[in-house]
Design an enzyme around this catalytic site. Structure first.
Site, PDB file in Angstrom:
ATOM      1  N   SER A 199       0.847  -1.187   0.000  1.00  0.00           N
ATOM      2  CA  SER A 199       0.000   0.000   0.000  1.00  0.00           C
ATOM      3  C   SER A 199       0.884   1.239   0.000  1.00  0.00           C
ATOM      4  O   SER A 199       2.116   1.158  -0.008  1.00  0.00           O
ATOM      5  CB  SER A 199      -0.916   0.015   1.230  1.00  0.00           C
ATOM      6  OG  SER A 199      -0.161   0.226   2.409  1.00  0.00           O
ATOM      7  N   LYS A 200       0.245   2.394   0.055  1.00  0.00           N
ATOM      8  CA  LYS A 200       0.952   3.673   0.005  1.00  0.00           C
ATOM      9  C   LYS A 200       1.936   3.824   1.159  1.00  0.00           C
ATOM     10  O   LYS A 200       2.955   4.501   1.032  1.00  0.00           O
ATOM     11  CB  LYS A 200      -0.076   4.810   0.047  1.00  0.00           C
ATOM     12  CG  LYS A 200       0.492   6.175  -0.287  1.00  0.00           C
ATOM     13  CD  LYS A 200       0.795   6.322  -1.767  1.00  0.00           C
ATOM     14  CE  LYS A 200       1.200   7.731  -2.131  1.00  0.00           C
ATOM     15  NZ  LYS A 200       1.522   7.884  -3.550  1.00  0.00           N
ATOM     16  N   ARG A 201       1.653   3.160   2.291  1.00  0.00           N
ATOM     17  CA  ARG A 201       2.547   3.323   3.439  1.00  0.00           C
ATOM     18  C   ARG A 201       3.932   2.721   3.187  1.00  0.00           C
ATOM     19  O   ARG A 201       4.883   3.013   3.914  1.00  0.00           O
ATOM     20  CB  ARG A 201       1.937   2.687   4.699  1.00  0.00           C
ATOM     21  CG  ARG A 201       1.867   1.168   4.668  1.00  0.00           C
ATOM     22  CD  ARG A 201       1.344   0.594   5.980  1.00  0.00           C
ATOM     23  NE  ARG A 201       1.212  -0.849   5.920  1.00  0.00           N
ATOM     24  CZ  ARG A 201       0.151  -1.489   5.475  1.00  0.00           C
ATOM     25  NH1 ARG A 201      -0.879  -0.791   5.043  1.00  0.00           N
ATOM     26  NH2 ARG A 201       0.099  -2.803   5.448  1.00  0.00           N
TER      27      ARG A 201
END
Length: 420
Positions: A199-201
């Site tokens: 994910s974006k994290r």
């Protein structure tokens, strides 16, 4: 072999989708087959023209060209309706409160042969009669996909394993229509280094993120090809032609693959260093939208891992940013201005003003003052770049040129005098 990439246009092209597209593209190119692009846009609220353009943009940047399409699933809804009518007429589907459901046998199972995972059995007792048309007349996803795959002659469906639960339903629809399903291969999901779903994290999560961060499309193709597939135990770098020649679904792992951006950075750095300098300069200008001097490329190419690394390294050749006050205080305390003034005098007399003569001039100052090299080099570096980080000091000064180097040193000396 006829394969397809069928994304839902809900935003940017995510890395998992890019890998799916790449694997299908490699299969088509390696077999002399056909790569079809189909946009699964039945969700009209999210399937905007702008979102479709983002998908196309990501594929263009990755240089994954398609042979047919892009087809719109929404525009084929009349054909889906015909298939539904046929299913109802044949007794395979029935109306329920305005919706249409496919009949699922009470007993037995649907077995899907997956090239990557082997045979997967889905007991019919665990699958209710499922809706294939909403009460408003709209066909549902599984019906539309099955009919589209049939009409487009898809021989192999290669997609993420988040679609496994859809597969028995699509197989049942196809068999109810009297057709045999294509070959299926479900790819392992992508995880971040922490073992959780990508994910974006974890940093870059989309193709557009990677482009903005300064990665090269050929490096990204190479890296994402290895996220679940490998030719052997040791080969890491592949040209696109080698990927086309070697890629095989039989060597795709069923285990989740880890997207590690640090490894991608390392791989991208190798690709950057092997670029022709003029090609690299062109790519830098495309990313930054401004001219890049050839000498700036020459002194930074060996140190960059991404195109975005260029500006912190060699952007001073285009424009010097503001002084880093922390770096300034560190190198200009005590006798820093005196050492900088001595370096200026030596550089003014350097002739010719090339790397060799600049090195002789600055090392001469070090020897004459009896100080450490950094005591002379760092004040010069801060004066010409604004920071204590740059490519080699001799190469940096020579690339900047005598006139600009002396002008920036003079400006630094004036600041030092004003600071008292």
């Amino acid at each position: 072999m006829r394969v397809r990439f069928a994304p839902s246009p809900t935003g940017v092209l995510h890395i998992g989708g890019a890998r799916t597209a790449l694997y299908n593209w490699l299969l088509a190119r390696g077999s002399g087959g056909t790569f079809i692009l189909r946009i699964e846009d039945t969700d009209r609220e999210r399937s905007t023209p702008e979102n479709v353009d983002l998908i196309l943009d990501g594929l263009w940047w990755l240089e994954l060209d398609w042979d047919e399409g892009p087809y719109s699933q929404w525009e084929r809804r009349d054909r889906h309706g015909e298939a539904i009518e046929r299913l109802v007429a044949g007794g395979h589907a029935y109306e329920d409160e305005g919706a249409i459901r496919l009949r699922v046998p009470d007993e037995g199972e649907t077995i899907v042969h997956d090239v990557i995972r082997g045979d997967i059995a889905f007991p019919h007792s665990a699958i209710d009669d499922f809706v294939i048309r909403r009460s408003d007349g709209g066909p549902l996803y599984n019906l539309a996909v099955a009919v589209d795959d049939l009409d487009m002659g898809i021989t192999h469906v290669v997609r993420g394993d988040d679609h496994i639960s859809n597969t028995p339903r699509q197989v049942m629809i196809l068999r109810a229509l009297g057709e045999e399903p294509p070959v299926y291969a479900h790819l392992p999901l992508l995880h971040g280094p922490d073992g959780k779903k990508l994910s974006k994290r974890h940093g870059a999560a989309s193709v557009q993120d990677l482009r903005a961060a300064g990665y090269l499309p050929e490096a990204v193709r190479n890296y994402i090809a290895l996220l679940g597939w490998g030719y052997d135990e040791s080969t890491t770098f592949f040209t696109t032609e080698e990927l086309i020649r070697h890629f095989d679904l039989a060597r795709v792992s069923r285990n989740p693959a880890v997207f590690d951006e640090q490894k991608l950075r390392w791989m991208n750095g190798r690709y950057l260093r092997e670029l022709d300098p003029e090609d690299l300069r062109r790519r830098l200008e495309e990313l930054f939208g401004r001219p890049v001097p050839p000498e700036a490329v020459a002194i930074s190419q060996e140190k960059m891992q991404t195109l975005a690394d260029f500006w912190p390294l060699a952007g001073f050749l285009v424009e010097r940013g503001p002084f880093d006050e922390k770096a300034w205080d560190k190198v200009m305390r005590d006798s820093g201005p005196e050492r900088l003034r001595a370096a200026r005098e030596a550089l003014e007399d350097a002739d010719p003003f090339d790397v060799e003569r600049v090195e002789v001039a600055l090392r001469g100052v070090v020897e004459r003052l009896g100080v450490k090299p950094k005591d002379v080099f760092q004040p010069v570096r801060v004066a010409i770049t604004g920071t204590t980080v740059s490519p080699g000091i001799f190469e940096s000064v020579a690339a900047l040129g005598r006139e600009e180097t002396l002008a920036r040193i003079d400006e630094a000396l004036q600041k030092a005098s004003a600071d008292g």
